[in-house]
Design a protein around this motif. Sequence first.
Motif, PDB file in Angstrom:
ATOM      1  N   LEU A 143       0.861  -1.187   0.000  1.00 10.35           N
ATOM      2  CA  LEU A 143       0.000   0.000   0.000  1.00 10.35           C
ATOM      3  C   LEU A 143       0.901   1.242   0.000  1.00 10.35           C
ATOM      4  CD1 LEU A 143      -2.651  -1.128   2.650  1.00 10.35           C
ATOM      5  CD2 LEU A 143      -2.725  -1.376   0.161  1.00 10.35           C
ATOM      6  N   VAL A 144       0.332   2.362  -0.412  1.00 12.99           N
ATOM      7  CA  VAL A 144       1.133   3.581  -0.484  1.00 12.99           C
ATOM      8  C   VAL A 144       0.595   4.623   0.497  1.00 12.99           C
ATOM      9  CG1 VAL A 144       2.089   5.349  -2.002  1.00 12.99           C
ATOM     10  CG2 VAL A 144       1.502   3.103  -2.947  1.00 12.99           C
ATOM     11  N   ASP A 145       1.495   5.147   1.316  1.00 12.34           N
ATOM     12  CA  ASP A 145       1.159   6.221   2.261  1.00 12.34           C
ATOM     13  C   ASP A 145       1.720   7.526   1.706  1.00 12.34           C
ATOM     14  OD1 ASP A 145       0.855   8.001   4.302  1.00 12.34           O
ATOM     15  OD2 ASP A 145       2.121   6.923   5.754  1.00 12.34           O
ATOM     16  N   PHE A 146       0.831   8.475   1.382  1.00 16.73           N
ATOM     17  CA  PHE A 146       1.248   9.732   0.741  1.00 16.73           C
ATOM     18  C   PHE A 146       1.562  10.854   1.731  1.00 16.73           C
ATOM     19  CE2 PHE A 146       1.164   9.292  -3.827  1.00 16.73           C
ATOM     20  CZ  PHE A 146       0.553   8.048  -3.982  1.00 16.73           C
ATOM     21  N   ASN A 147       1.565  10.554   3.047  1.00 24.41           N
ATOM     22  CA  ASN A 147       1.885  11.617   4.002  1.00 24.41           C
ATOM     23  C   ASN A 147       3.238  12.254   3.701  1.00 24.41           C
ATOM     24  OD1 ASN A 147      -0.462  11.337   5.393  1.00 24.41           O
ATOM     25  ND2 ASN A 147       0.408  10.061   7.041  1.00 24.41           N
ATOM     26  N   ARG A 148       4.200  11.441   3.288  1.00 30.71           N
ATOM     27  CA  ARG A 148       5.544  11.958   3.054  1.00 30.71           C
ATOM     28  C   ARG A 148       5.675  12.628   1.683  1.00 30.71           C
ATOM     29  NH1 ARG A 148      10.425   7.772   3.251  1.00 30.71           N
ATOM     30  NH2 ARG A 148       9.979   7.824   1.024  1.00 30.71           N
ATOM     31  N   ALA A 149       4.743  12.340   0.787  1.00 33.89           N
ATOM     32  CA  ALA A 149       4.842  12.887  -0.578  1.00 33.89           C
ATOM     33  C   ALA A 149       4.817  14.404  -0.541  1.00 33.89           C
ATOM     34  CB  ALA A 149       3.687  12.367  -1.428  1.00 33.89           C
ATOM     35  N   GLY A 150       5.799  15.029  -1.161  1.00 31.50           N
ATOM     36  CA  GLY A 150       5.827  16.488  -1.213  1.00 31.50           C
ATOM     37  C   GLY A 150       6.516  17.142  -0.031  1.00 31.50           C
ATOM     38  N   THR A 151       7.061  16.340   0.888  1.00 32.41           N
ATOM     39  CA  THR A 151       7.824  16.906   2.009  1.00 32.41           C
ATOM     40  C   THR A 151       9.072  17.604   1.453  1.00 32.41           C
ATOM     41  OG1 THR A 151       7.074  15.176   3.499  1.00 32.41           O
ATOM     42  CG2 THR A 151       9.117  16.272   4.092  1.00 32.41           C
ATOM     43  N   PRO A 152       9.408  18.808   1.952  1.00 36.15           N
ATOM     44  CA  PRO A 152      10.569  19.511   1.388  1.00 36.15           C
ATOM     45  C   PRO A 152      11.902  18.902   1.814  1.00 36.15           C
ATOM     46  CG  PRO A 152       9.559  20.823   3.125  1.00 36.15           C
ATOM     47  CD  PRO A 152       8.696  19.610   2.959  1.00 36.15           C
ATOM     48  N   LEU A 153      12.776  18.726   0.840  1.00 37.19           N
ATOM     49  CA  LEU A 153      14.110  18.188   1.107  1.00 37.19           C
ATOM     50  C   LEU A 153      15.148  19.107   0.484  1.00 37.19           C
ATOM     51  CD1 LEU A 153      13.731  14.482  -0.159  1.00 37.19           C
ATOM     52  CD2 LEU A 153      13.359  15.309   2.177  1.00 37.19           C
ATOM     53  N   ILE A 154      16.364  19.038   1.040  1.00 41.56           N
ATOM     54  CA  ILE A 154      17.497  19.501   0.251  1.00 41.56           C
ATOM     55  C   ILE A 154      18.358  18.277   0.003  1.00 41.56           C
ATOM     56  CG2 ILE A 154      17.763  21.966   0.737  1.00 41.56           C
ATOM     57  CD1 ILE A 154      19.537  21.235   3.092  1.00 41.56           C
ATOM     58  N   GLU A 155      18.990  18.234  -1.165  1.00 41.12           N
ATOM     59  CA  GLU A 155      19.977  17.197  -1.429  1.00 41.12           C
ATOM     60  C   GLU A 155      21.333  17.862  -1.480  1.00 41.12           C
ATOM     61  OE1 GLU A 155      19.299  14.418  -4.638  1.00 41.12           O
ATOM     62  OE2 GLU A 155      21.435  13.925  -4.738  1.00 41.12           O
ATOM     63  N   ILE A 156      22.223  17.398  -0.607  1.00 41.40           N
ATOM     64  CA  ILE A 156      23.561  17.974  -0.503  1.00 41.40           C
ATOM     65  C   ILE A 156      24.530  17.000  -1.168  1.00 41.40           C
ATOM     66  CG2 ILE A 156      25.344  18.779   1.113  1.00 41.40           C
ATOM     67  CD1 ILE A 156      22.567  18.714   3.030  1.00 41.40           C
ATOM     68  N   VAL A 157      25.095  17.404  -2.279  1.00 43.17           N
ATOM     69  CA  VAL A 157      25.951  16.517  -3.065  1.00 43.17           C
ATOM     70  C   VAL A 157      27.409  16.906  -2.845  1.00 43.17           C
ATOM     71  CG1 VAL A 157      26.484  15.666  -5.387  1.00 43.17           C
ATOM     72  CG2 VAL A 157      24.137  16.369  -4.822  1.00 43.17           C
ATOM     73  N   SER A 158      28.195  15.960  -2.347  1.00 40.04           N
ATOM     74  CA  SER A 158      29.614  16.282  -2.108  1.00 40.04           C
ATOM     75  C   SER A 158      30.445  15.959  -3.336  1.00 40.04           C
ATOM     76  CB  SER A 158      30.151  15.490  -0.909  1.00 40.04           C
ATOM     77  OG  SER A 158      30.641  14.231  -1.324  1.00 40.04           O
ATOM     78  N   GLU A 159      31.602  16.590  -3.420  1.00 41.64           N
ATOM     79  CA  GLU A 159      32.605  16.204  -4.420  1.00 41.64           C
ATOM     80  C   GLU A 159      33.161  14.836  -4.003  1.00 41.64           C
ATOM     81  OE1 GLU A 159      34.059  18.105  -7.172  1.00 41.64           O
ATOM     82  OE2 GLU A 159      32.059  18.946  -6.954  1.00 41.64           O
ATOM     83  N   PRO A 160      33.743  14.102  -4.935  1.00 45.90           N
ATOM     84  CA  PRO A 160      34.340  12.805  -4.547  1.00 45.90           C
ATOM     85  C   PRO A 160      35.663  13.020  -3.826  1.00 45.90           C
ATOM     86  CG  PRO A 160      34.567  13.153  -6.914  1.00 45.90           C
ATOM     87  CD  PRO A 160      33.809  14.328  -6.396  1.00 45.90           C
ATOM     88  N   ASP A 161      35.611  13.705  -2.664  1.00 47.77           N
ATOM     89  CA  ASP A 161      36.822  14.105  -1.939  1.00 47.77           C
ATOM     90  C   ASP A 161      37.128  13.208  -0.754  1.00 47.77           C
ATOM     91  OD1 ASP A 161      37.183  16.236  -3.628  1.00 47.77           O
ATOM     92  OD2 ASP A 161      36.312  17.740  -2.279  1.00 47.77           O
ATOM     93  N   LEU A 162      36.227  12.285  -0.447  1.00 44.34           N
ATOM     94  CA  LEU A 162      36.418  11.454   0.740  1.00 44.34           C
ATOM     95  C   LEU A 162      37.198  10.197   0.357  1.00 44.34           C
ATOM     96  CD1 LEU A 162      32.741  12.023   1.781  1.00 44.34           C
ATOM     97  CD2 LEU A 162      34.691  12.790   3.155  1.00 44.34           C
ATOM     98  N   ARG A 163      38.062   9.740   1.283  1.00 42.98           N
ATOM     99  CA  ARG A 163      38.972   8.641   0.937  1.00 42.98           C
ATOM    100  C   ARG A 163      38.809   7.399   1.822  1.00 42.98           C
ATOM    101  NH1 ARG A 163      38.802  10.839  -2.849  1.00 42.98           N
ATOM    102  NH2 ARG A 163      40.309  12.064  -4.013  1.00 42.98           N
ATOM    103  N   SER A 164      37.928   7.453   2.793  1.00 44.86           N
ATOM    104  CA  SER A 164      37.733   6.267   3.639  1.00 44.86           C
ATOM    105  C   SER A 164      36.371   6.342   4.302  1.00 44.86           C
ATOM    106  CB  SER A 164      38.810   6.200   4.731  1.00 44.86           C
ATOM    107  OG  SER A 164      38.614   7.260   5.653  1.00 44.86           O
ATOM    108  N   ALA A 165      35.948   5.212   4.868  1.00 43.26           N
ATOM    109  CA  ALA A 165      34.675   5.166   5.581  1.00 43.26           C
ATOM    110  C   ALA A 165      34.697   6.115   6.780  1.00 43.26           C
ATOM    111  CB  ALA A 165      34.391   3.732   6.037  1.00 43.26           C
ATOM    112  N   GLU A 166      35.852   6.229   7.439  1.00 40.96           N
ATOM    113  CA  GLU A 166      35.948   7.128   8.608  1.00 40.96           C
ATOM    114  C   GLU A 166      35.753   8.575   8.175  1.00 40.96           C
ATOM    115  OE1 GLU A 166      38.415   4.797   7.993  1.00 40.96           O
ATOM    116  OE2 GLU A 166      37.432   3.419   9.398  1.00 40.96           O
TER     117      GLU A 166
END
Length: 489
Positions: A143-166
């Motif tokens: 089933l589909v719950d539409f409560n979350r549909a249209g919630t405002p988000l920002i997407e923060i995209v990083s450069e590929p600058d990270l070199r480890s999981a830490e």
Amino acid sequence: MVSSYEAVIGLEVHAQLHTKSKLFCGCATAYGAPPNAHVCPVCLGLPGALPVPNAEAIALAVRAGLALGCDVATSSRFARKNYFYPDLAKGYQISQFELPLNARGALEVELPSGTKRIGITRIHVEEDAAKNLHGVGAGTDTLVDFNRAGTPLIEIVSEPDLRSAEEAEAYLRKLRDILMFTGVNDGNLEEGSFRCDANVSIRPAGDETLGTRTEIKNVNSFRFVRMAIEHEIARQQAVVEAGGEVVQETRTWSESHHKTRSMRTKEDAHDYRYFPDPDLPPLVVAQARIDAIGAALPELPDAKRTRWRAELGLTEYDAQVLSAHPAVARYFDEVASALCAQAGGAARDEVGKRAANFVQAEILGHVEQAGLDARFPVPAAALAELLRLVERDVINGKIAKRVLSEMIESGEGAEAIVEREGLAQVTDAGAIEAAVRAAIDAHPAQVAQYRAGKTAVLGFFVGQVMKATRGAANPKQVNALLRELLGEP
Ligand code: ADP
Ligand code: MG
Ligand code: ZN
């Protein structure tokens, strides 16, 4: 055969903007409502319904961009990202593509090896999808719950600058801190208001070109992000060492198996047929408005910790603990500034440290956190009143704890409790001397021990005197007088 590999990681973080209503309609964003309680023609994607941007959401997205050092565009565009899925009734998600609101920012992350600058490519505004609920209703239904549909988000995209999981984990923690302190996001990973996709590739150490990446979707805890990235680096390395090639694909992290597995081959941007949304005009934010949002940016956690260390003499550890949550930081700031208003220099350091210790030892355990807000057992002003009594030697630290529990129970002020229960310290020299002499007279054996050099016995005498005065004697005076009357050991 390559002798060693280097991992390359870029993160895409989806953070929910902390607004009351959705991005393009007036429906509430409240979490945890019964399914489909907060829906309307716009967020259900009914034909003909028109979106209207939420000014508060845009203001928060600008605030995030400024806090992360981005250039904020006075004119950006909403675009349609087209794909088919049951949780996306319109058949497209309103996002931003060619002209995002924020671009070219950075985040400085503290690592054991020093500070590292991680580039932020862009921060764009978009709406969230609805939520598919699998296996509910009759057996295997989705089933589909539409409560979350249209919630405002920002997407923060990083450069590929990270070199480890830490490094990835340190970046995420710092990012979450900043978004919480600016009130942009409530930082709640369990409720999904801060979630992360991790892009991972490997390449021979020293290479400049990027390897083929996989993208791990929606990992919802810091620990799992670290584990998923570590696992994915090892998996890719094994593939390459066995003579294979990494396939560009989307993978999911399986919490039960503690490994990533393939979900689907990854789409490229052109698969989404992005185009400017004809229902929405360019998103125009006046430069004056951007400047005003920048001027009103709250103090960020790094600056706060630096100030506490410089002005209040706090240790790095104390500063970290007290700045772990914005509501706690605000509370401590209120207590400290009320107490330090008159103090200066060294006195201020002492007051600051005592307030820090007291808040950590006696208050934090009682704090109930709910999103960005928190409930404290007593207001900051009431705690400042209590600690001022300690500063003025009216009560000692031990009595202060007792008074605090009565304050929590009755809601009364510290001074009223101290007065009513006669808890003010005995600073009257005569009364203290009488109690000290009585303790010495009653324990000749311990006196002999002390004089024979067993100075630890002093603590025993202090205890006797405090007991006799019901804890109300001024400990400094007691100690001084005991030393005087017991003589040199
Ligand atoms: P999308 O995933 O939506 O197609 P992008 O292609 O712009 O978007 O990349 C998203 C993320 O992937 C960015 O954080 C970027 O730094 C990271 N990324 C891109 N290429 C690589 C790579 N070869 N290895 C690791 N991360 C990468
Ligand atoms: Mg992606
Ligand atoms: Zn709606």
